[in-house]
Design a protein around this motif. Structure first.
Motif, PDB file in Angstrom:
ATOM      1  N   MET A  93       0.839  -1.201   0.000  1.00 53.79           N
ATOM      2  CA  MET A  93       0.000   0.000   0.000  1.00 53.79           C
ATOM      3  C   MET A  93       0.876   1.254   0.000  1.00 53.79           C
ATOM      4  O   MET A  93       1.848   1.322   0.741  1.00 53.79           O
ATOM      5  CB  MET A  93      -0.877  -0.002   1.250  1.00 53.79           C
ATOM      6  N   ARG A  94       0.509   2.192  -0.853  1.00 51.17           N
ATOM      7  CA  ARG A  94       1.237   3.484  -0.907  1.00 51.17           C
ATOM      8  C   ARG A  94       0.289   4.575  -0.434  1.00 51.17           C
ATOM      9  O   ARG A  94      -0.776   4.777  -1.031  1.00 51.17           O
ATOM     10  CB  ARG A  94       1.742   3.754  -2.331  1.00 51.17           C
ATOM     11  N   LEU A  95       0.732   5.223   0.635  1.00 54.21           N
ATOM     12  CA  LEU A  95      -0.190   6.084   1.357  1.00 54.21           C
ATOM     13  C   LEU A  95       0.454   7.427   1.674  1.00 54.21           C
ATOM     14  O   LEU A  95       1.640   7.485   1.999  1.00 54.21           O
ATOM     15  CB  LEU A  95      -0.517   5.327   2.667  1.00 54.21           C
ATOM     16  N   ILE A  96      -0.331   8.495   1.566  1.00 49.74           N
ATOM     17  CA  ILE A  96       0.136   9.820   2.033  1.00 49.74           C
ATOM     18  C   ILE A  96      -0.664  10.186   3.278  1.00 49.74           C
ATOM     19  O   ILE A  96      -1.896  10.083   3.280  1.00 49.74           O
ATOM     20  CB  ILE A  96      -0.111  10.911   0.967  1.00 49.74           C
TER      21      ILE A  96
ATOM     22  N   PRO B  49       7.257   0.715   5.486  1.00 52.39           N
ATOM     23  CA  PRO B  49       7.989   1.750   6.228  1.00 52.39           C
ATOM     24  C   PRO B  49       7.322   3.128   6.190  1.00 52.39           C
ATOM     25  O   PRO B  49       6.602   3.456   5.247  1.00 52.39           O
ATOM     26  CB  PRO B  49       9.344   1.803   5.518  1.00 52.39           C
ATOM     27  N   GLN B  50       7.622   3.893   7.222  1.00 48.82           N
ATOM     28  CA  GLN B  50       7.239   5.313   7.260  1.00 48.82           C
ATOM     29  C   GLN B  50       8.355   6.080   6.569  1.00 48.82           C
ATOM     30  O   GLN B  50       9.528   5.871   6.877  1.00 48.82           O
ATOM     31  CB  GLN B  50       7.140   5.754   8.721  1.00 48.82           C
ATOM     32  N   VAL B  51       7.998   6.927   5.629  1.00 49.26           N
ATOM     33  CA  VAL B  51       9.001   7.782   4.984  1.00 49.26           C
ATOM     34  C   VAL B  51       8.672   9.213   5.384  1.00 49.26           C
ATOM     35  O   VAL B  51       7.747   9.824   4.849  1.00 49.26           O
ATOM     36  CB  VAL B  51       8.990   7.598   3.452  1.00 49.26           C
TER      37      VAL B  51
ATOM     38  N   GLY C 261       5.393  -0.947  -0.660  1.00 47.94           N
ATOM     39  CA  GLY C 261       4.619   0.221  -0.255  1.00 47.94           C
ATOM     40  C   GLY C 261       5.338   1.051   0.788  1.00 47.94           C
ATOM     41  O   GLY C 261       6.429   0.704   1.248  1.00 47.94           O
ATOM     42  N   PHE C 262       4.710   2.182   1.136  1.00 50.04           N
ATOM     43  CA  PHE C 262       5.298   3.104   2.115  1.00 50.04           C
ATOM     44  C   PHE C 262       4.238   4.090   2.577  1.00 50.04           C
ATOM     45  O   PHE C 262       3.199   4.254   1.928  1.00 50.04           O
ATOM     46  CB  PHE C 262       6.490   3.859   1.505  1.00 50.04           C
ATOM     47  N   ILE C 263       4.550   4.707   3.710  1.00 48.65           N
ATOM     48  CA  ILE C 263       3.661   5.731   4.271  1.00 48.65           C
ATOM     49  C   ILE C 263       4.413   7.054   4.178  1.00 48.65           C
ATOM     50  O   ILE C 263       5.413   7.246   4.877  1.00 48.65           O
ATOM     51  CB  ILE C 263       3.361   5.433   5.755  1.00 48.65           C
ATOM     52  N   LEU C 264       3.960   7.954   3.344  1.00 47.56           N
ATOM     53  CA  LEU C 264       4.616   9.265   3.235  1.00 47.56           C
ATOM     54  C   LEU C 264       4.064  10.183   4.323  1.00 47.56           C
ATOM     55  O   LEU C 264       2.856  10.414   4.405  1.00 47.56           O
ATOM     56  CB  LEU C 264       4.374   9.868   1.850  1.00 47.56           C
TER      57      LEU C 264
END
Ligand code: AP5
Length: 213
Positions: free
Chosen positions: A1-4, A27-29, A80-83
């Motif tokens: 999942m790619r999330l902002i 991961p949290q980016v 995926g990542f959490i922006l």
């Protein structure tokens, strides 16, 4: 999942991102965390970013876009990542779209965390961060077991330079001018979902999770 995770300073983006890591194993980016680490390591990027950050101003777009471009290509971001804290300007949002397109992937969700301005000021002035592991506390809402000491690693709890009241006011103004328009940007793309960021951390987390695919 790619999330902002989108929202003003103090909305709880970092707090919610940490909980999402455990649930979704991505991961949290956080551009703020990456830049603070660069300052600690005294890298060229850190030296350039420090004055902007201490004053509560945005670091130039080119610098953060380059950081993100490199970070999302890393192995741990492949699923995926959490922006968190990016994008913050229209230019950053447009560059992110281009970046994801060139990687052949798309965003799954843009979650705005909405909190009243008075609550934001209280959260930021009361925030204390572990100087060793980065865990966040709040003097009244999430106090550490022992004053000034991290519950986890026993590192020293410090106040971020940009969490002084006069700097917070500037950060909120910049948010309104530069970042708030992204709410409309993602709304027009049909991607935006809003979670009320008030109530305790667990309540906010339930709301955020309910909005995720
Ligand atoms: P950054 O680190 O991204 O800061 P920010 O966006 O201002 O966000 P914060 O970390 O202050 O708040 P948060 O929403 O994560 O809230 P948190 O979970 O910590 O950026 C810092 C600087 O770096 C910028 O000013 C800029 O200079 C530069 N920068 C970064 N990204 C950039 C970019 N893309 N472009 C240009 N420049 C960039 O919570 C806050 C407090 O509230 C904590 O104490 C927490 O315990 C408490 N809390 C959280 N949730 C709750 C709750 N539900 N109830 C009560 N308390 C709560």
């Amino acid at each position: 999942m790619r999330l902002i995770l989108l929202g003003p300073p103090g909305a709880g983006k970092g707090t919610q991102a940490k909980l999402l890591i455990d649930k979704y194993h991505i991961p949290q980016v956080s551009t703020g965390d990456i830049l603070r680490q660069a300052i600690k390591d005294q890298t060229a990027i850190g030296l350039e970013a420090k004055n902007y950050m201490d004053a509560g101003n945005l670091v130039p777009d080119d610098l953060v876009i380059d950081l993100i471009r490199e970070r999302v290509k890393e192995e741990d971001c492949k699923d995926g990542f959490i922006l968190d804290g990016f994008p913050r300007t229209r230019v950053q949002a447009e560059k992110l779209s281009e970046m994801l397109q060139s990687m052949g992937v798309d965003l799954d969700a843009v979650i705005e965390i909405a909190v009243d301005e008075n609550a934001l000021i209280d959260r930021l002035t009361g925030r204390r961060t572990c100087s060793e592991c980065g865990t966040m506390f709040h003097q009244s809402a999430r106090p550490p077991k022992e004053k000034g000491v991290c519950d986890g690693c026993r590192g020293e709890l410090i106040q971020r330079e940009d969490d002084k009241r006069e700097t917070i006011v500037n950060r909120l103004e910049i948010y309104k001018k530069e970042t708030q328009p992204l709410i409309e940007f993602y709304k027009n793309q049909g991607r935006l979902k809003t979670a009320l960021g008030e109530g305790n951390v667990e309540q906010v987390f339930s709301r955020v999770c309910a909005l995720l695919p």
